[in-house]
Motif scaffolding. Sequence first.
Motif, PDB file in Angstrom:
ATOM      1  N   ARG A 169      63.151  89.420  54.444  1.00 59.97           N
ATOM      2  CA  ARG A 169      63.435  90.127  53.620  1.00 59.97           C
ATOM      3  C   ARG A 169      63.394  89.042  51.900  1.00 59.97           C
ATOM      4  NH1 ARG A 169      66.177  95.573  55.992  1.00 59.97           N
ATOM      5  NH2 ARG A 169      64.123  97.045  56.180  1.00 59.97           N
ATOM      6  N   GLU A 170      64.162  88.027  52.184  1.00 59.77           N
ATOM      7  CA  GLU A 170      64.464  86.831  51.396  1.00 59.77           C
ATOM      8  C   GLU A 170      63.698  86.527  50.916  1.00 59.77           C
ATOM      9  OE1 GLU A 170      67.545  85.018  52.521  1.00 59.77           O
ATOM     10  OE2 GLU A 170      68.689  86.286  52.632  1.00 59.77           O
ATOM     11  N   ARG A 171      62.094  86.543  51.834  1.00 62.89           N
ATOM     12  CA  ARG A 171      61.085  85.636  51.269  1.00 62.89           C
ATOM     13  C   ARG A 171      60.517  86.758  50.587  1.00 62.89           C
ATOM     14  NH1 ARG A 171      60.817  80.493  53.950  1.00 62.89           N
ATOM     15  NH2 ARG A 171      62.414  80.324  55.890  1.00 62.89           N
ATOM     16  N   ASP A 172      60.310  87.815  51.317  1.00 62.31           N
ATOM     17  CA  ASP A 172      59.547  89.201  50.617  1.00 62.31           C
ATOM     18  C   ASP A 172      59.732  89.164  48.611  1.00 62.31           C
ATOM     19  OD1 ASP A 172      57.381  91.176  50.239  1.00 62.31           O
ATOM     20  OD2 ASP A 172      58.897  92.453  51.254  1.00 62.31           O
ATOM     21  N   TYR A 173      59.807  88.425  48.333  1.00 62.92           N
ATOM     22  CA  TYR A 173      59.793  88.861  46.379  1.00 62.92           C
ATOM     23  C   TYR A 173      59.579  89.944  45.891  1.00 62.92           C
ATOM     24  CZ  TYR A 173      60.571  83.758  47.390  1.00 62.92           C
ATOM     25  OH  TYR A 173      61.242  82.271  48.199  1.00 62.92           O
ATOM     26  N   GLY A 174      58.293  90.354  45.856  1.00 59.52           N
ATOM     27  CA  GLY A 174      58.164  91.502  45.279  1.00 59.52           C
ATOM     28  C   GLY A 174      57.115  92.458  46.360  1.00 59.52           C
ATOM     29  N   GLY A 177      54.633  92.820  53.544  1.00 58.10           N
ATOM     30  CA  GLY A 177      55.807  92.995  53.377  1.00 58.10           C
ATOM     31  C   GLY A 177      56.548  93.405  54.220  1.00 58.10           C
ATOM     32  N   VAL A 191      55.086  86.290  51.618  1.00 61.62           N
ATOM     33  CA  VAL A 191      55.572  85.660  50.332  1.00 61.62           C
ATOM     34  C   VAL A 191      54.077  85.907  49.355  1.00 61.62           C
ATOM     35  CG1 VAL A 191      56.663  83.838  51.567  1.00 61.62           C
ATOM     36  CG2 VAL A 191      54.028  83.356  51.096  1.00 61.62           C
ATOM     37  N   GLN A 192      53.553  86.857  50.013  1.00 61.51           N
ATOM     38  CA  GLN A 192      52.162  87.346  49.575  1.00 61.51           C
ATOM     39  C   GLN A 192      52.225  88.948  49.225  1.00 61.51           C
ATOM     40  OE1 GLN A 192      48.336  85.860  50.653  1.00 61.51           O
ATOM     41  NE2 GLN A 192      49.691  84.876  52.702  1.00 61.51           N
ATOM     42  N   THR A 193      51.406  89.072  48.559  1.00 61.06           N
ATOM     43  CA  THR A 193      51.800  91.374  47.802  1.00 61.06           C
ATOM     44  C   THR A 193      51.302  91.472  48.829  1.00 61.06           C
ATOM     45  OG1 THR A 193      49.557  90.219  46.401  1.00 61.06           O
ATOM     46  CG2 THR A 193      51.860  90.249  45.347  1.00 61.06           C
ATOM     47  N   GLU A 241      56.698  84.531  58.408  1.00 56.66           N
ATOM     48  CA  GLU A 241      56.926  83.980  56.891  1.00 56.66           C
ATOM     49  C   GLU A 241      55.872  83.685  55.597  1.00 56.66           C
ATOM     50  OE1 GLU A 241      60.137  81.138  58.480  1.00 56.66           O
ATOM     51  OE2 GLU A 241      61.243  82.154  59.011  1.00 56.66           O
ATOM     52  N   ASP A 271      65.914  86.971  56.868  1.00 58.05           N
ATOM     53  CA  ASP A 271      65.242  86.673  56.671  1.00 58.05           C
ATOM     54  C   ASP A 271      63.914  86.874  55.795  1.00 58.05           C
ATOM     55  OD1 ASP A 271      65.211  83.291  56.596  1.00 58.05           O
ATOM     56  OD2 ASP A 271      63.374  84.207  57.967  1.00 58.05           O
TER      57      ASP A 271
END
Length: 214
Positions: A165-170, A148, A143-145, A139, A163
């Motif tokens: 994928r919800e945190r993987d914004y970009g 993924g 959250v970092q680029t 997790e 869960d």
Amino acid sequence: MSKKGWAIGVVAFLAIVGSCSDEETTSTTAPAPVAAPASSSPYVAPVAAPTTSAAPAGVAVTRVIDGDTFEIAGGQRVRVLGIDSCEIGTYGGTQAKQSAEIALDGESVVLEQEPGVDRDRYGRLLRYVSTGYGSDFGESMVVQTHTGAARGDSDASDARLADLRERDYGGRDCSQPDDTPRTTEYDVDVDVDDDVNLPDGALTGGYCARKWWC
């Protein structure tokens, strides 16, 4: 024997018989034993000792391979379930490895196995990883680029993958950001006097030089 003597004997006999009868009655009518009074203290049920579940045993991380793979004591390699970091050799791969080293290198981690999943085709252990601070490593990476959420061959459960994928914004981006300053070009129209600083007579071959009508 005279009548008087006979009468005295009868009376003595009856007295003896009566005495024996009283002793038998006394011995057969002894009082029954009295039961002890019942205790008035309430019944206390025994209390079972509380059970405590042992904390999961941690393992020491000895070397970080890249953003999603590391070695533990004993030489086993662990591939983190549910994430995919940029490959070594890319800008994102370097960033991912540095992030993993900060979080894992020399630390004790807890490995959690997905039911029915043990190793990948390279023999690496497939595990969810929690750090000594109680946070989920996967997790913290998505959250970092440079990392993924990905199923791939890692066989993470649908719930855990959702869960992540919800945190993987970009999503994952392994390219180096372009930090070159940008400049904007503008067309500037400037009037230029072509006669400025020309020598005398340059326009007429020298005849009208310094003349007002030229």
